[in-house]
Design a protein around this motif. Structure first.
Motif, PDB file in Angstrom:
ATOM      1  N   TRP A  21      62.502  95.408  83.102  1.00  0.00           N
ATOM      2  CA  TRP A  21      62.099  95.439  81.694  1.00  0.00           C
ATOM      3  C   TRP A  21      62.854  94.447  80.828  1.00  0.00           C
ATOM      4  O   TRP A  21      62.451  94.157  79.698  1.00  0.00           O
ATOM      5  CB  TRP A  21      62.198  96.866  81.148  1.00  0.00           C
ATOM      6  N   ASP A  22      63.950  93.868  81.341  1.00  0.00           N
ATOM      7  CA  ASP A  22      64.631  92.803  80.604  1.00  0.00           C
ATOM      8  C   ASP A  22      63.842  91.498  80.678  1.00  0.00           C
ATOM      9  O   ASP A  22      64.125  90.563  79.943  1.00  0.00           O
ATOM     10  CB  ASP A  22      66.034  92.559  81.163  1.00  0.00           C
ATOM     11  N   GLY A  23      62.857  91.428  81.569  1.00  0.00           N
ATOM     12  CA  GLY A  23      62.095  90.207  81.763  1.00  0.00           C
ATOM     13  C   GLY A  23      60.897  90.056  80.840  1.00  0.00           C
ATOM     14  O   GLY A  23      60.146  89.100  80.968  1.00  0.00           O
ATOM     15  N   ILE A  24      60.726  90.975  79.904  1.00  0.00           N
ATOM     16  CA  ILE A  24      59.589  90.877  78.979  1.00  0.00           C
ATOM     17  C   ILE A  24      59.805  89.718  78.011  1.00  0.00           C
ATOM     18  O   ILE A  24      60.897  89.525  77.483  1.00  0.00           O
ATOM     19  CB  ILE A  24      59.416  92.189  78.179  1.00  0.00           C
ATOM     20  N   CYS A  25      58.753  88.967  77.801  1.00  0.00           N
ATOM     21  CA  CYS A  25      58.736  87.896  76.806  1.00  0.00           C
ATOM     22  C   CYS A  25      57.608  88.237  75.844  1.00  0.00           C
ATOM     23  O   CYS A  25      56.446  88.269  76.236  1.00  0.00           O
ATOM     24  CB  CYS A  25      58.486  86.559  77.500  1.00  0.00           C
ATOM     25  N   TRP A  26      57.946  88.542  74.603  1.00  0.00           N
ATOM     26  CA  TRP A  26      56.962  89.031  73.639  1.00  0.00           C
ATOM     27  C   TRP A  26      57.175  88.327  72.310  1.00  0.00           C
ATOM     28  O   TRP A  26      58.246  88.430  71.710  1.00  0.00           O
ATOM     29  CB  TRP A  26      57.152  90.529  73.459  1.00  0.00           C
ATOM     30  N   HIS A  27      56.165  87.617  71.839  1.00  0.00           N
ATOM     31  CA  HIS A  27      56.292  86.875  70.580  1.00  0.00           C
ATOM     32  C   HIS A  27      56.394  87.831  69.400  1.00  0.00           C
ATOM     33  O   HIS A  27      55.701  88.842  69.321  1.00  0.00           O
ATOM     34  CB  HIS A  27      55.092  85.954  70.390  1.00  0.00           C
ATOM     35  N   SER A  28      57.275  87.475  68.485  1.00  0.00           N
ATOM     36  CA  SER A  28      57.434  88.228  67.248  1.00  0.00           C
ATOM     37  C   SER A  28      58.009  87.301  66.192  1.00  0.00           C
ATOM     38  O   SER A  28      58.840  86.439  66.500  1.00  0.00           O
ATOM     39  CB  SER A  28      58.381  89.414  67.460  1.00  0.00           C
ATOM     40  N   ALA A  29      57.580  87.483  64.960  1.00  0.00           N
ATOM     41  CA  ALA A  29      58.165  86.737  63.845  1.00  0.00           C
ATOM     42  C   ALA A  29      59.553  87.283  63.518  1.00  0.00           C
ATOM     43  O   ALA A  29      60.299  86.652  62.780  1.00  0.00           O
ATOM     44  CB  ALA A  29      57.249  86.813  62.622  1.00  0.00           C
ATOM     45  N   ASP A  30      59.871  88.445  64.056  1.00  0.00           N
ATOM     46  CA  ASP A  30      61.167  89.091  63.822  1.00  0.00           C
ATOM     47  C   ASP A  30      61.821  89.384  65.178  1.00  0.00           C
ATOM     48  O   ASP A  30      61.755  90.503  65.680  1.00  0.00           O
ATOM     49  CB  ASP A  30      60.958  90.386  63.029  1.00  0.00           C
ATOM     50  N   PRO A  31      62.437  88.369  65.792  1.00  0.00           N
ATOM     51  CA  PRO A  31      63.025  88.541  67.126  1.00  0.00           C
ATOM     52  C   PRO A  31      64.072  89.652  67.201  1.00  0.00           C
ATOM     53  O   PRO A  31      64.169  90.340  68.219  1.00  0.00           O
ATOM     54  CB  PRO A  31      63.649  87.187  67.441  1.00  0.00           C
ATOM     55  N   ASP A  32      64.838  89.837  66.136  1.00  0.00           N
ATOM     56  CA  ASP A  32      65.844  90.905  66.152  1.00  0.00           C
ATOM     57  C   ASP A  32      65.183  92.281  66.241  1.00  0.00           C
ATOM     58  O   ASP A  32      65.659  93.160  66.961  1.00  0.00           O
ATOM     59  CB  ASP A  32      66.743  90.837  64.911  1.00  0.00           C
ATOM     60  N   ARG A  33      64.078  92.457  65.529  1.00  0.00           N
ATOM     61  CA  ARG A  33      63.388  93.749  65.559  1.00  0.00           C
ATOM     62  C   ARG A  33      62.813  94.025  66.942  1.00  0.00           C
ATOM     63  O   ARG A  33      62.983  95.125  67.473  1.00  0.00           O
ATOM     64  CB  ARG A  33      62.286  93.809  64.506  1.00  0.00           C
ATOM     65  N   ILE A  34      62.161  93.060  67.535  1.00  0.00           N
ATOM     66  CA  ILE A  34      61.583  93.315  68.854  1.00  0.00           C
ATOM     67  C   ILE A  34      62.680  93.554  69.886  1.00  0.00           C
ATOM     68  O   ILE A  34      62.515  94.369  70.796  1.00  0.00           O
ATOM     69  CB  ILE A  34      60.586  92.223  69.303  1.00  0.00           C
ATOM     70  N   ASP A  35      63.816  92.892  69.730  1.00  0.00           N
ATOM     71  CA  ASP A  35      64.951  93.172  70.625  1.00  0.00           C
ATOM     72  C   ASP A  35      65.415  94.620  70.473  1.00  0.00           C
ATOM     73  O   ASP A  35      65.708  95.285  71.461  1.00  0.00           O
ATOM     74  CB  ASP A  35      66.119  92.216  70.345  1.00  0.00           C
ATOM     75  N   ARG A  36      65.479  95.110  69.228  1.00  0.00           N
ATOM     76  CA  ARG A  36      65.876  96.505  68.992  1.00  0.00           C
ATOM     77  C   ARG A  36      64.867  97.470  69.614  1.00  0.00           C
ATOM     78  O   ARG A  36      65.247  98.471  70.238  1.00  0.00           O
ATOM     79  CB  ARG A  36      66.034  96.791  67.498  1.00  0.00           C
ATOM     80  N   VAL A  37      63.577  97.167  69.448  1.00  0.00           N
ATOM     81  CA  VAL A  37      62.533  98.033  70.006  1.00  0.00           C
ATOM     82  C   VAL A  37      62.642  98.075  71.525  1.00  0.00           C
ATOM     83  O   VAL A  37      62.623  99.146  72.139  1.00  0.00           O
ATOM     84  CB  VAL A  37      61.129  97.560  69.557  1.00  0.00           C
TER      85      VAL A  37
END
Length: 137
Positions: A21-37
């Motif tokens: 699950w560390d291998g997910i690459c998911w675009h977000s305008a808020d990289p910190d938020r997606i990292d927290r999620v």
């Protein structure tokens, strides 16, 4: 070859599918938020990095690892049935139940994914590892 790629006659065979699950690459305008999620989602399984150690664990249990393959999942668009679409409600439910991220932030992340898709900016990628194993006779 009898007994699989290892050349060993097998008494049993198994296929194990695992995701790092560390291998997910998911675009977000808020990289910190997606990292927290994604960090809040990591405990959803017993070992969110299982593929990294699975081969050694299987061998130490006396099994033969006949083959390991990798199946990439890449979604440039979010559509019904695609992995990047189906996993969102699962992540929302799990993380909300853990109460590790405020509900508003979680909903903002989910809404952003729909918005990115509407703008043609959606990107999701992960992969599944397939371990074919056998038990020697």
């Amino acid at each position: 070859m009898p007994g699989g790629a290892s050349g060993v006659e097998a008494r049993g065979r198994a296929l194990i599918l695992a995701t790092d699950w560390d291998g997910i690459c998911w675009h977000s305008a808020d990289p910190d938020r997606i990292d927290r999620v994604l960090r809040a989602f990591a405990p959803h399984c017993a070992d969110s990095r299982l593929p990294r150690t699975l081969g050694a664990r299987l061998r130490s249990a006396g099994l033969v690892v006949d083959e390991v393959s990798y199946f990439p999942i890449v979604n440039l668009d979010r559509y019904e049935g695609c992995y990047g679409e189906m996993v969102v409600p699962f992540i929302l439910a799990y993380v909300a139940g853990q109460q590790t991220i405020p509900e508003e932030e979680l909903q903002a992340w989910a809404e952003e994914q729909a918005t990115l898709n509407a703008r043609g900016e959606h990107f999701f990628s992960t992969g599944r590892f397939s371990f074919e194993v056998s038990k020697p006779a």
